[in-house]
Design a protein around this motif. Structure first.
Motif, short mmCIF file in Angstrom:
data_model
loop_
_atom_site.label_atom_id
_atom_site.label_comp_id
_atom_site.label_asym_id
_atom_site.label_seq_id
_atom_site.Cartn_x
_atom_site.Cartn_y
_atom_site.Cartn_z
N ARG A 138 -8.44 38.76 -27.12
CA ARG A 138 -7.88 39.66 -28.14
C ARG A 138 -6.84 38.99 -29.03
NH1 ARG A 138 -8.96 44.96 -28.33
NH2 ARG A 138 -7.40 45.17 -29.97
N VAL A 172 2.89 34.70 -36.56
CA VAL A 172 3.73 35.69 -37.25
C VAL A 172 4.63 36.44 -36.27
CG1 VAL A 172 3.71 37.72 -38.75
CG2 VAL A 172 2.05 35.90 -39.11
N ASP A 192 2.76 29.75 -27.24
CA ASP A 192 1.97 28.60 -26.80
C ASP A 192 1.03 28.07 -27.87
OD1 ASP A 192 2.96 28.50 -24.17
OD2 ASP A 192 1.66 30.17 -23.61
N GLY A 193 0.62 28.93 -28.78
CA GLY A 193 -0.31 28.48 -29.81
C GLY A 193 0.41 27.65 -30.86
N GLY A 237 -1.55 35.90 -35.24
CA GLY A 237 -0.60 36.82 -34.60
C GLY A 237 0.47 36.04 -33.85
N ASN A 238 0.07 34.97 -33.20
CA ASN A 238 1.01 34.13 -32.47
C ASN A 238 2.04 33.52 -33.43
OD1 ASN A 238 1.21 31.16 -30.65
ND2 ASN A 238 1.39 33.12 -29.62
N LEU A 297 2.25 43.44 -30.56
CA LEU A 297 2.79 44.67 -31.15
C LEU A 297 2.82 45.84 -30.17
CD1 LEU A 297 1.38 44.83 -34.77
CD2 LEU A 297 3.75 44.58 -34.04
N GLN A 342 2.17 39.60 -47.69
CA GLN A 342 1.24 38.49 -47.47
C GLN A 342 0.57 38.59 -46.11
OE1 GLN A 342 4.09 35.28 -48.07
NE2 GLN A 342 2.89 34.56 -49.83
N GLY A 373 -4.80 41.50 -32.86
CA GLY A 373 -5.17 41.83 -31.48
C GLY A 373 -4.28 42.91 -30.89
N GLY A 374 -3.09 43.05 -31.45
CA GLY A 374 -2.14 44.04 -30.94
C GLY A 374 -1.46 43.64 -29.64
N THR A 421 -4.65 36.55 -31.32
CA THR A 421 -5.06 35.65 -32.40
C THR A 421 -4.00 34.58 -32.65
OG1 THR A 421 -4.00 37.03 -34.09
CG2 THR A 421 -6.29 37.56 -33.53
N GLY A 480 -1.60 33.86 -21.50
CA GLY A 480 -1.83 35.07 -20.70
C GLY A 480 -3.00 34.95 -19.76
N VAL A 487 3.00 45.88 -26.79
CA VAL A 487 3.58 45.71 -25.46
C VAL A 487 4.67 46.75 -25.18
CG1 VAL A 487 5.01 44.20 -24.06
CG2 VAL A 487 2.99 43.29 -25.20
C1 LIG Z 1 0.00 40.15 -20.93
C2 LIG Z 1 0.32 39.26 -22.11
C3 LIG Z 1 0.39 37.90 -21.91
C4 LIG Z 1 0.69 37.05 -22.97
N1 LIG Z 1 0.78 35.73 -22.73
C5 LIG Z 1 1.05 34.89 -23.75
C6 LIG Z 1 1.13 33.48 -23.52
O1 LIG Z 1 0.93 33.01 -22.40
N2 LIG Z 1 1.44 32.67 -24.57
C7 LIG Z 1 1.66 33.19 -25.81
O2 LIG Z 1 1.92 32.42 -26.73
N3 LIG Z 1 1.60 34.51 -26.06
C8 LIG Z 1 1.30 35.37 -25.07
N4 LIG Z 1 1.25 36.71 -25.30
C9 LIG Z 1 1.57 37.19 -26.64
C10 LIG Z 1 0.39 37.42 -27.58
O3 LIG Z 1 -0.80 37.62 -26.87
C11 LIG Z 1 0.15 36.28 -28.56
O4 LIG Z 1 1.32 36.00 -29.29
C12 LIG Z 1 -0.98 36.58 -29.52
O5 LIG Z 1 -1.35 35.40 -30.16
C13 LIG Z 1 -0.64 37.62 -30.57
O6 LIG Z 1 -1.80 37.87 -31.36
P1 LIG Z 1 -2.27 39.33 -31.73
O7 LIG Z 1 -3.43 39.16 -32.60
O8 LIG Z 1 -2.47 40.14 -30.52
O9 LIG Z 1 -0.99 39.82 -32.53
P2 LIG Z 1 -0.53 41.31 -32.92
O10 LIG Z 1 0.19 41.93 -31.79
O11 LIG Z 1 -1.64 42.05 -33.52
O12 LIG Z 1 0.51 40.94 -34.05
C14 LIG Z 1 1.64 40.14 -33.81
C15 LIG Z 1 2.45 40.00 -35.11
O13 LIG Z 1 1.71 39.26 -36.05
C16 LIG Z 1 1.47 40.01 -37.24
N5 LIG Z 1 0.15 39.62 -37.70
C17 LIG Z 1 -0.98 39.54 -36.96
N6 LIG Z 1 -1.98 39.03 -37.67
C18 LIG Z 1 -1.48 38.77 -38.90
C19 LIG Z 1 -2.04 38.23 -40.10
N7 LIG Z 1 -3.32 37.82 -40.14
N8 LIG Z 1 -1.23 38.12 -41.16
C20 LIG Z 1 0.05 38.51 -41.12
N9 LIG Z 1 0.62 39.01 -40.03
C21 LIG Z 1 -0.13 39.15 -38.92
C22 LIG Z 1 1.66 41.43 -36.84
O14 LIG Z 1 2.07 42.24 -37.91
C23 LIG Z 1 2.75 41.31 -35.78
O15 LIG Z 1 4.00 41.21 -36.39
C24 LIG Z 1 0.93 37.58 -24.26
C25 LIG Z 1 0.85 38.96 -24.46
C26 LIG Z 1 0.54 39.80 -23.40
C27 LIG Z 1 0.45 41.26 -23.64
#
Ligand SMILES: Cc1cc2nc3c(=O)[nH]c(=O)nc-3n(C[C@H](O)[C@H](O)[C@H](O)COP(=O)(O)OP(=O)(O)OC[C@H]3O[C@@H](n4cnc5c(N)ncnc54)[C@H](O)[C@@H]3O)c2cc1C
Lengths: 747, 293
Positions: free
Chosen positions: B105, B113, B120-121, B110-111, B32, B161, B28-29, B107, B98, B34
């Protein structure tokens, strides 16, 4: 006292509303601009708030020949940002007094390259002993301003406080503290500087185009004919764009002059929060003498403000804070002593309320401390002491405005269900669940316009031009920043001349076209400048040879006739501020009529406190105020609701975390403002007792709503929990430390 | 910066292997990106964009497990009505991530890793005994989430991996609770997070998982033991010694060690130790710190 009909018969839509709603409004960063450079600031680094700059090192990895570099030696005029005192440099020259002080300016076409370059400059500071806690007296090696680091000392005296305190049957003391607050305007600070021929043109986000003009004139040693300042649509200000934009305008101007090209500077949120002004932190002490049935006999109040590293607006913030410190009450004997002190913190500055929220927090929290001491209903304590017409304030200003302050209070109690809810809460809390409920009250006031002789000194000028097509143009330097100036001025002018709202044009706030009607601050725009709009309309009508009652068609026809008779000439009604009769202020003794008019208010907050986490949720809010006249109800309600939300943030969550006098939680992830989910229903009611010298009878409204929420909320928490909180922000962490209360017996 | 755009899981794993682990997966980014404008050094990296790999997205129910894909979002889980019935804490936690924009967006993988101790996840997954399924060109490996983290942002995942699935066993639960103590009611990072479950089924028992009180999200064995032993606890303070054995909260920009300990004790006492009798059949599975009463 009753609500009048809408002024123009029909609700007037916010003039720039559609553009904002559809995303078409162009803020400074959206303006089309070609062949320009980005500008950025190199600042003095932590951890040395104070010291001499011993070296500036340019990293080897950067090709510096591609950058425009400006330092203090590039200033054509004196190295000061023109304000109350000429002590703050545009760019640090050898010494720094706070972290993040601007030292160098860089410009380059590529923003990423510029960011890397800023990081590649090392500013080396040889540290000296800083002052970081405004509450402690300075040691001799820490003195950096005057003999004692006191930026300003003021005192207000009425009656004989010492004697009255000595004789009072009850004396209640209290000490209260309030924290800094960040404005969090949605649009960060931004400015474009460009030479257009001989004229240096500044476009940007600002509240006070003429402050910016004066600052440029002074430090650039450039006369007004070669300067032009244009306000761009401004995404919020709250005081944060009162004095600060002068700095950014100077920075952009210096880069543009040196580069010979347009320069654009837009702060990102991190820089904006770290390096720009905040609300002054404060400590306020009260010693109050009373009769046993709660009548005020003496108020002895001591106010201390953290001014930060330069004088900025601290003297006038202190002044407004002191004048409001005794609350909307009558007391024969009052002494208010206040100081704003120097510290090596990033300077504090204007913020909605301007000192009054700090002192009114203390006053209103203290009223509840008194009520608890006396075993008295806090509403009754206030009703007994609210100032009545014919009585005088601490500065000796006799209040005689016909407003019924007790009615304002009663209305707030009624709407909030004060009596029933307090009974219900007592029963609920007796069950000793881990959740407690409470109601809290604050009664308060806010003076509209500049303090004391300020409006006279400003000599505001305003024009209303009659156009050949029968429309009119209002020319003022007062700006729209979301609060509704464009719409309210439209309504005032349209009403005055009986024209449709779309027959009113509001000129862009461009110093080349509009006269100086003063800054857009101090709740003065509708009340004071709006009145100038009315008078300029009258002047225009006079110039047309029309009678005072001429309106609508006759005005339109006269405009067309005049222009037919005077082709290619302009027709301009113009006025200068005139002091309303009977208003007198003596700055030497600090006595007299501090403000032309006060708006009066009573706010009630309801809270739930979770004793497990000490989290506080505001569950209901009632805001009642007499603001003279509601000119646009939707906008007025918006001002109140926005102020309440900002107040909830200030009371409960907005905490600036400091290190070396600089904010370290300078991101919105860690500086916590309320979300819509943190906001309760906010029920707003207005009473109207017209002020004869305000536009349509209006008093100032913009700042009033930030004064009441914090004390009302803390009073509600005290009521809910039995605790006695005296410091804001009252974060759960802070409440936990004073909240041994009840957890043991929570069942 | 270069972005690799694999169309399948296989291709993604090959690209990852070929980059020698230098490519950074991006789902979802929302974590990454932020700090993107500030962290210039991260611009020069290669990114492996997973978003086009449809096979990683679906939520799958097997007879004995719920399997989330490597790209499953919070929103995917919120929308699955069966989650709400069987593994409700997943939905409860997802709704508190969030805002809706982030929930659609962000995942679960992502939470995991991203490795934030405040996620929270992760706590609810851990309280449900989730297993992380990792895959590389060399093959698959399964790591129980409770053993996945080795230290602050250190985890048992090699750079080559991908998390391709998260497997959550299906069990009947008699107690389920998620509490997020944030600094406001939405868009908040947890100052303390707690996920607690109890299952009487084989391999079950009490799970108490705490977030934001240690370098990694972790189970709290001492608290779990008190619950297993049905120890009599009369006040929140009586839980403090066990809390001190299980977690190591610190003072940081968001909160204080003292607050975290006390809030954790009070929530455990009132919501878990007191609440365990009423736990069975209760539909109130979680709350935000500010959801009072
Ligand atoms: C405004 C805002 C509010 C937020 N609020 C919260 C909240 O309330 N609670 C919370 O827990 N988090 C929160 N987050 C953080 C974030 O949204 C979560 O941690 C989310 O689950 C990350 O998932 P992503 O897919 O966006 O990860 P990404 O940013 O795409 O990746 C995160 C990390 O995981 C790795 N990665 C992703 N997918 C894989 C995969 N399949 N295999 C191996 N590595 C992988 C990436 O390389 C990177 O290191 C917030 C973020 C923002 C911007």
């Amino acid at each position: 006292m009753k609500r009048g009909p809408p002024s123009t018969g029909a609700a007037v839509q916010r003039r720039e509303g559609l553009a904002k709603l559809t995303g078409r409004e162009r803020y400074v960063d959206d303006l089309p601009l070609e062949d320009f450079l980005w500008g950025m600031t190199v600042r003095s680094p932590p951890p040395s708030p104070r010291g001499s700059i011993t070296a500036i090192r340019f990293g080897r990895d950067v090709d510096w020949s591609q950058f425009v570099v400006v330092d203090h030696r590039d200033l054509p005029g004196p190295n000061v940002v023109y304000l109350i005192e000429q002590d703050q440099p545009v760019l640090a020259a050898g010494v720094v007094r706070h972290v993040h002080e601007p030292v160098l300016l860089l410009a380059h076409p590529d923003r990423d390259a510029l960011r890397r370059a800023v990081h590649a400059v090392e500013v080396v500071v040889e540290p000296e002993a800083p002052v970081l806690d405004f509450r402690l007296p300075s040691r001799s090696d820490e003195i950096q301003y005057g003999p004692d680091n006191v930026l300003k000392h003021l005192r207000i005296e009425k009656g004989d406080v010492a004697r009255a305190l000595a004789q009072a049957p009850v004396v209640v003391e209290g000490e209260y503290e309030t924290g800094a607050q960040e404005h969090v305007y949605l649009e960060t600070q931004g400015m474009i500087a460009a030479l257009e021929g001989e004229v240096l043109v500044i476009r940007g986000s600002m509240q006070c185009p003429y402050y910016v003009l004066n600052a440029l004139k002074h430090a650039l040693a450039r006369d007004e004919t070669r300067l032009r300042v244009i306000q761009t649509p401004t995404g919020g200000g709250f005081g944060g764009k009162e004095e600060f934009p002068s700095h950014l305008a100077l920075h952009a101007a210096l880069l543009a002059l040196k580069a010979g090209r347009a320069v654009k500077m837009i702060y990102d949120r991190g820089e904006d929060m770290a390096a720009t002004t905040k609300r002054h932190p404060a400590r306020v002490r009260h010693r109050t003498g009373l009769t046993r049935d709660g009548r005020l006999l003496a108020q002895d109040i001591e106010v201390l403000l953290d001014g930060g590293a330069y004088v900025t607006l601290s003297p006038v913030v202190l002044s407004r804070g002191l004048i409001h410190a005794a609350g909307p009450y009558f007391c024969e004997n009052v002494r208010i002593d206040g100081r704003a002190v120097f510290t090596n913190a990033v300077p504090f500055g204007a913020f909605r309320g301007f000192g009054a929220p700090q002192t009114l927090f203390a006053c209103e929290r203290h009223m509840d401390v008194i009520a608890r001491t006396l075993g008295m209903d806090p509403a009754l304590l206030r009703r007994v002491n609210l100032i009545r017409d014919g009585q005088s304030t601490a500065t000796g200003q006799v209040i005689n405005d016909g407003s019924d302050r007790v009615a304002v209070l009663e209305r707030a109690l009624d709407v909030s269900g004060w009596r029933e809810k307090r009974r219900a809460h007592a029963a609920f809390n007796a069950a000793r669940a881990p959740v407690r409920r409470g109601l809290g009250l604050a009664t308060f006031y806010h003076g509209g316009g500049f303090t004391g002789g300020g409006e006279v000194y400003l000599k505001s000028r305003l024009q209303v031009a009659g156009l050949p097509d029968g429309r009119i143009e209002v020319r003022s330097a007062n700006i729209e920043m979301g609060q509704g100036t464009l719409t309210v001025f439209t309504q005032i002018a349209a009403d005055r001349l009986g024209l449709a709202p779309d027959a009113v044009v509001i000129a862009e706030a461009d110093t080349a076209r509009v006269p100086n009607s003063g800054p857009t601050v101090a709740s003065r725009t509708t009340m004071v400048v709006g009145r100038l709009v009315e008078r300029a309309c009258d002047d225009l009508r006079r110039r047309l040879g029309l009678s005072e009652s001429a309106r609508g068609d006759s005005v339109r026809a006269a405009l067309r006739d005049w222009h037919r008779a005077h082709p290619d000439q302009s027709l301009v009604g113009e006025v200068v501020y005139e002091k309303p009769p009977g208003i007198n202020w003596d700055d030497a003794t600090y006595r007299g009529d501090a403000y032309g008019a006060f708006a009066w208010a009573a706010y009630v907050a309801e809270v739930e406190v979770d004793l497990r986490t000490c989290a506080v949720r505001v569950t209901d809010f009632v805001a009642v105020q007499d603001i003279g006249k509601v000119i646009n109800e939707i906008l007025a309600r918006g001002q109140v609701q926005g102020g309440v939300v900002q107040g909830i943030g200030w009371a409960l969550m907005e905490e600036c975390k400091w290190q070396d006098g600089a904010m370290v939680n300078n991101q919105l992830t860690n500086y916590i403002i309320p979300t819509s989910d943190d906001v309760p229903p906010i029920r707003v009611a207005f009473l109207e007792t017209p002020y004869p010298h305000g536009a349509q009878g209006a008093k100032g409204l913009g700042e009033l709503p930030i004064d009441g929420p914090a004390p009302a909320i803390l009073n509600a928490i005290a009521e809910a929990t039995g605790a006695d909180p005296r410091t804001i922000p009252l974060t759960p962490e802070r409440l936990m430390t004073i909240a041994e209360f009840g957890m043991r017996n929570a069942e | 910066m270069s972005v690799l755009l694999p169309g399948s899981r296989r291709e993604a794993l090959e690209l990852l292997a070929r980059s020698n682990g230098a490519a950074m997966p991006i789902a979802g980014g929302t974590d990454l990106l932020v700090h993107w404008p500030q962290r210039q050094e991260e611009h020069d990296r290669a990114y492996l964009d997973l978003s086009g790999i449809a096979e990683l997205r679906p939520v799958e129910w097997t007879p004995d497990a719920l399997v989330l894909g490597g790209l499953t979002t919070y929103w995917d889980v919120i929308r699955d009505a069966r989650v709400g019935r069987e593994l409700p804490l997943l939905a409860v936690a997802a709704r508190q991530v969030g805002s809706i924009q982030i929930q659609t967006r962000g995942t679960w993988a992502g939470n995991i890793v991203n490795g934030s101790p405040a996620a929270d996840g992760v706590p609810v997954l851990m309280a449900y005994d989730a297993v992380v399924v990792l895959e590389s060109v060399a093959g698959r490996e399964e790591v129980p989430l409770e053993r996945f983290y080795e230290g602050y942002k250190q985890m048992r995942r090699r750079p080559d991996q991908l998390v391709v699935a998260i497997r959550i066993p299906r069990r009947p639960y008699t107690f389920q609770r998620f509490v997020k103590i944030g600094s406001r009611r939405a868009q908040a990072i947890a100052k303390v997070g707690l996920a607690v479950t109890h299952s009487a089924a084989g391999g079950g028992g009490w799970r108490v998982v705490a977030a934001s009180v240690a370098p990694t999200i972790r189970r709290c064995p001492s608290i779990e033991r008190l619950l297993e032993e049905q120890a009599a606890v009369h006040s929140p303070e009586e839980l403090l010694p066990a809390i001190a054995r299980d977690v190591t909260p610190i003072d940081d920009i968001r909160s204080t060690a003292e607050y975290r300990k006390l809030a954790m004790a009070r929530v455990l006492f009132y919501d878990v130790f007191r609440g365990r009798e009423q736990g069975a059949g209760s539909t109130d599975h979680g709350r935000r710190m500010t959801d009072n009463g």
